[in-house]
Design a protein around this motif. Structure first.
Motif, PDB file in Angstrom:
ATOM      1  N   LYS A 138       8.269 -11.508  -0.493  1.00 13.73           N
ATOM      2  CA  LYS A 138       7.555 -10.350  -0.244  1.00 13.73           C
ATOM      3  C   LYS A 138       6.682  -9.352   0.950  1.00 13.73           C
ATOM      4  N   PRO A 139       7.932  -8.768   1.184  1.00 11.03           N
ATOM      5  CA  PRO A 139       8.189  -7.349   1.020  1.00 11.03           C
ATOM      6  C   PRO A 139       6.761  -6.333   2.163  1.00 11.03           C
ATOM      7  N   THR A 140       6.330  -6.032   3.239  1.00  8.77           N
ATOM      8  CA  THR A 140       5.993  -5.762   4.320  1.00  8.77           C
ATOM      9  C   THR A 140       5.898  -4.012   4.358  1.00  8.77           C
ATOM     10  N   PHE A 141       5.756  -2.814   4.618  1.00  9.86           N
ATOM     11  CA  PHE A 141       5.730  -1.873   5.041  1.00  9.86           C
ATOM     12  C   PHE A 141       6.365  -1.400   6.074  1.00  9.86           C
ATOM     13  N   VAL A 166      10.524   0.300   5.938  1.00  2.00           N
ATOM     14  CA  VAL A 166      10.526   1.548   6.688  1.00  2.00           C
ATOM     15  C   VAL A 166      12.374   1.918   6.976  1.00  2.00           C
ATOM     16  N   PRO A 167      12.927   1.237   6.867  1.00  2.00           N
ATOM     17  CA  PRO A 167      14.544   1.854   7.481  1.00  2.00           C
ATOM     18  C   PRO A 167      14.794   2.125   5.530  1.00  2.00           C
ATOM     19  N   PHE A 168      15.090   1.834   4.983  1.00  2.00           N
ATOM     20  CA  PHE A 168      14.920   2.917   3.976  1.00  2.00           C
ATOM     21  C   PHE A 168      14.285   3.886   3.253  1.00  2.00           C
ATOM     22  N   LEU A 169      13.537   4.166   4.411  1.00  2.77           N
ATOM     23  CA  LEU A 169      13.067   5.741   3.931  1.00  2.77           C
ATOM     24  C   LEU A 169      13.587   6.816   3.959  1.00  2.77           C
ATOM     25  N   GLY A 182       0.542  -1.414   0.179  1.00  2.00           N
ATOM     26  CA  GLY A 182       0.107  -0.209  -0.092  1.00  2.00           C
ATOM     27  C   GLY A 182       0.628   1.477  -0.103  1.00  2.00           C
ATOM     28  N   PHE A 183       2.046   1.456  -0.321  1.00  2.00           N
ATOM     29  CA  PHE A 183       2.961   2.324  -0.132  1.00  2.00           C
ATOM     30  C   PHE A 183       3.582   2.739  -1.484  1.00  2.00           C
ATOM     31  N   ARG A 184       3.411   3.527  -2.251  1.00  2.00           N
ATOM     32  CA  ARG A 184       4.513   3.465  -3.475  1.00  2.00           C
ATOM     33  C   ARG A 184       5.433   4.143  -3.556  1.00  2.00           C
TER      34      ARG A 184
END
Length: 302
Positions: free
Chosen positions: A219-222, A226-229, A204-206
């Motif tokens: 199959k990654p989750t949000f 997060v650590p890569f944002l 759900g995050f583009r």
């Protein structure tokens, strides 16, 4: 807050005071995305408050940022629905980004000043539906609240949603290539070549995905993301970027400066809406065939 037809949020989840000042000067409503670095966010608020006396907004996507001191000039807070804004202030109006009809209804019940319909084309947290389809669905179920549309917005689509009852539109990724935006030159050069298909949605995050992007689970989750944002280094992180970045390329090539974009697109909105009203006067309600898979109901002109 009269200049809310066009809301400009600083793109790629980064504070950008220079761009916010340009948006304000162009008579759009400037919103600084506070990003994911609290020190950087606090400094951006201080700098904006020092350089201008105009009202502006902030976009908050992490609950930890509610500890930041909001200056008296901040009158609008944009928040994804699900985060609870802890401050009870008549000065700061809350606008929730919603991603479904259910969220829109709940946001109104929670007393939001307005909602932003954030479709699948946008950056960051998005809906499964396109902005235009989601806007129509929400408009049928929710009334009596300000509605903006974010995701896939260009000049003509902006006129369309405003003509169908939206208070206005939100621009973010579309602003990245303008000279007033302080994104790195290398990133702007890359974005000139994108058609939007280089982005992908993870839980759900583009984000923008490149061949050299950091490895993620199958199959990654949000939470995996997060650590890569927050990094602008595409070798080390992922960048929240909408498919509508390609619209930004066309807008930049045509308008060059944010001031031209806001002024000339505003004139085009008025012209398009005028034509729309003339058309509707001939028919109270007119159904238009379209490729979105649903009927567009044009409202009565009062």
């Amino acid at each position: 807050m009269k200049n809310l037809k066009i809301i400009g949020i600083t793109p790629i989840e980064k504070p950008d005071v220079k761009l916010a000042l340009a948006l304000s000067k162009a008579k759009a409503f400037p919103v600084i995305h506070l990003g994911r670095d609290q020190k950087e966010a606090a400094e951006a608020i201080r700098e904006m408050s020092k350089k201008t006396k105009v009202k502006f907004g902030v976009c908050i996507s992490e609950s930890g940022f509610f500890d930041i001191n909001l200056s008296d000039q901040i009158t609008l807070a944009i928040i994804p629905y699900g985060l609870t804004f802890p401050f009870k202030s008549k000065r700061v109006k809350i606008v929730y980004q919603v991603h479904s009809v259910e969220e829109a209804i709940a946001a109104q019940q929670d007393g939001a000043y307005g909602i932003i319909v954030k479709g699948n084309e946008a950056a960051g947290k998005v809906s499964a539906d396109s902005s235009f389809i989601l806007f129509q669905r929400i408009s049928r179920e929710v009334s009596g609240i300000h509605i903006w549309v974010q995701g896939g917005i260009g000049v003509h689509s902006a006129a369309a949603v405003i003509g169908l009852g939206a208070r206005g539109v939100v621009l973010d990724s579309q602003l990245l290539q303008f000279s007033e935006c302080q994104a790195p030159v290398g990133l702007k050069t890359l974005c000139e070549k994108l058609n939007g298909n280089e982005t992908r949605v993870i839980d759900g995050f583009r984000i923008l995905s490149r061949p050299n992007s950091p490895a993620l689970p199958e199959k990654p989750t949000f939470e995996d993301l997060v650590p890569f944002l927050g990094s602008l280094d595409l070798d080390k992180g992922y960048l929240p970027l909408g498919q509508d970045v390609c619209i930004g390329t066309d807008l930049y090539q045509k308008y060059k400066k944010v001031s031209n974009l806001v002024l000339l697109s505003g004139n085009l909105y008025s012209d398009t809406l005028g034509r729309l009203k003339v058309l509707i006067r001939f028919q109270k309600i007119m159904r238009l065939p379209n490729h979105w898979g649903c009927d567009i109901l044009l409202p009565k002109v009062r």
